[in-house]
Design an enzyme around this catalytic site. Sequence first.
Site, PDB file in Angstrom:
ATOM      1  N   ASP A 223      27.138 105.781 -22.400  1.00  0.00           N
ATOM      2  CA  ASP A 223      27.367 106.459 -21.131  1.00  0.00           C
ATOM      3  C   ASP A 223      28.454 107.524 -21.284  1.00  0.00           C
ATOM      4  OD1 ASP A 223      26.918 106.273 -18.135  1.00  0.00           O
ATOM      5  OD2 ASP A 223      29.078 105.997 -18.203  1.00  0.00           O
ATOM      6  N   GLU A 278      26.084  98.168 -40.558  1.00  0.00           N
ATOM      7  CA  GLU A 278      26.254  96.847 -41.182  1.00  0.00           C
ATOM      8  C   GLU A 278      25.090  95.931 -40.825  1.00  0.00           C
ATOM      9  OE1 GLU A 278      29.979  95.073 -40.038  1.00  0.00           O
ATOM     10  OE2 GLU A 278      31.055  96.931 -40.536  1.00  0.00           O
TER      11      GLU A 278
HETATM   12  C1  GLC Z   1      26.583 108.240 -16.322  1.00  0.00           C
HETATM   13  C2  GLC Z   1      25.635 107.287 -15.636  1.00  0.00           C
HETATM   14  C3  GLC Z   1      25.873 107.374 -14.165  1.00  0.00           C
HETATM   15  C4  GLC Z   1      27.304 106.983 -13.870  1.00  0.00           C
HETATM   16  C5  GLC Z   1      28.280 107.804 -14.684  1.00  0.00           C
HETATM   17  C6  GLC Z   1      29.648 107.196 -14.681  1.00  0.00           C
HETATM   18  O1  GLC Z   1      26.318 109.564 -16.024  1.00  0.00           O
HETATM   19  O2  GLC Z   1      24.328 107.568 -16.011  1.00  0.00           O
HETATM   20  O3  GLC Z   1      24.993 106.564 -13.445  1.00  0.00           O
HETATM   21  O4  GLC Z   1      27.574 107.164 -12.511  1.00  0.00           O
HETATM   22  O5  GLC Z   1      27.891 107.885 -16.020  1.00  0.00           O
HETATM   23  O6  GLC Z   1      29.673 106.038 -15.462  1.00  0.00           O
END
Ligand code: GLC
Length: 584
Positions: A223, A278
């Site tokens: 993310d 790993e």
């Molecule tokens: C990313 C995720 C989104 C979230 C953001 C903050 O863009 O896809 O849903 O709100 O990160 O974590």
Amino acid sequence: MSTSATKANLSLSERMADPKWWRQAAVYQIYPRSFYDENGDGLGDLKGITAKVPYLKELGVDAVWLSPFYPSALADGGYDVDDYRDVDPKLGTLADFDEMAAALHEAGIKIVVDIVPNHSSDRHEWFKEALASPKGSAARDRYIFRDGKGENGELPPSDWDSVFGGPIWERITEPDGTPGQWYMHIFAKEQPDFNWENPEIREDFLKTLRFWSDRGVDGFRIDVAHGMAKDLSEPMPMKDDLLARAHGTDGFIDGSHPFWDRDEVHEVYAEWRKLFNEYNPPRTAVAEAWVHESRRARYASPEGLGQAFNFDLLQSDFDAESFKQIITDNLVHAKESGASSTWVFSNHDVVRHATRYGLPKGGSVAQGTNAAQDVTGSKPKGQDGKGWLLAGAPQEELDVELGLRRARAASLLLLALPGSAYLYQGEELGLREVTEIPDSERQDPSFFRNKGVEIGRDGCRVPLPWTPEGPSFGFGAGKAHLPQPEWFKDYAVSIQEGVEGSTLELYRKALGLRRQLQTDEELEWVETGNPEVLHFSRPGGWETVTNFGTEAFELPAGTVVVSSGPLEDGKLPADTTAWVVRDA
Ligand code: GLC
């Protein structure tokens, strides 16, 4: 037709052991809270996913990617994580996770989980400790705390905005009750940013990656992979200065933005890659990085995460010229990086493509965090008149039938491309965005922080309809946590199953064929003499033709193995895609 490179030739165990499994995988994104609710509390859960493994198997996907299922107060749909090595009790237990993983693996489906490294939630034990500890303490150093400006520190350290609207800094009350320091949060204030210069953070994420890898997780979706590294040295630039230095909404191309896409972040990924390698087969990772295309390859390199999302098709209109350019460019980028390309039309952050393509052109650009994550760190793209449309435009501008027809054509095209296809739950049912959620039932922080100016992302997160009846159309025995519209019943799984021409059967057929026909990662454009019609062939495989125009088009000779809509006297009608296998 050459079959040497098809996955259908591999036994299940060979396919699962193949270190290249991800390169052309069809990956289905599950938003766990809205997939299937096994215990009837209105919220989807892990047991619900286990119960639907036969559905996923029949759909024919190679992997699932689970959006966060970790303990969370849901300030941002689970992307505010309280504990990275546990399951939200509302969604199940670690034992449920193991059971789900075993069931998926037995069905030949890999598991990708979401890792959220830029920020934790404000309920994470480390953040609570930071608040309870004094300024300058080791506990504060795990996050990004700064003194405020102004005589009494009453002004934020910089004028930057957060992605969800409002300032990027939040002031805390010190343990002695006095107004205190400020902490940085690129997203909601419940999502404090970690300090990635602190070795303890680095160590802890290695521990988390190992924890899930040891539990059988095959890969990770990272993310906000272009976050984490920061340069907050003084003087911090003003947001207008950042805006002026950015390349439109594509951000910075020299890594000089103070918190997006800085080069140092790749040191972290190099370390992660060693850990991934790993394992046998090596664990995979895909970066969610909204960066300028010239900077994507670093995330996707084999020394780094290995793959990166390209959101270019997702941000494009349904348009032949633009699709062709995007596909061509991204195949080049992928080759340069050593990765395979990724393709995606819908996810939990953007307006579903069946809606985007039913709106007038130019307004169909996706809205969600992608818009809000305008890398300039200033106003959301939506305010430039793009992502607005859904919120502001009268819904009569939406042509539901056209949107679905184009979405099906686009998806069939996407499934023919070399590289990984990322699909989002519900697109295989032809679901469009749910726009009729009352304000009182909305959950997305982007709706609240923007004071309703952007309607946010709840409309693509509404629980799936499995049957046309029941309290939540078969999602569970209770009322769904986000309201489902009446029209959902017409899209239910059970009424599409076995029905020729339904969107579900189209996906099933295409995914099945994709596995059988899949060839090397090559694509050749075939000249059609019509700029509105795209035709490409997968050497040794099959031909794909998409008609973006208005006149029916003569298909190449061969057998049409699947089409996104009925042919017209053997010709390919407008807004339709067909796969043709040349006769031997
Ligand atoms: C990313 C995720 C989104 C979230 C953001 C903050 O863009 O896809 O849903 O709100 O990160 O974590």
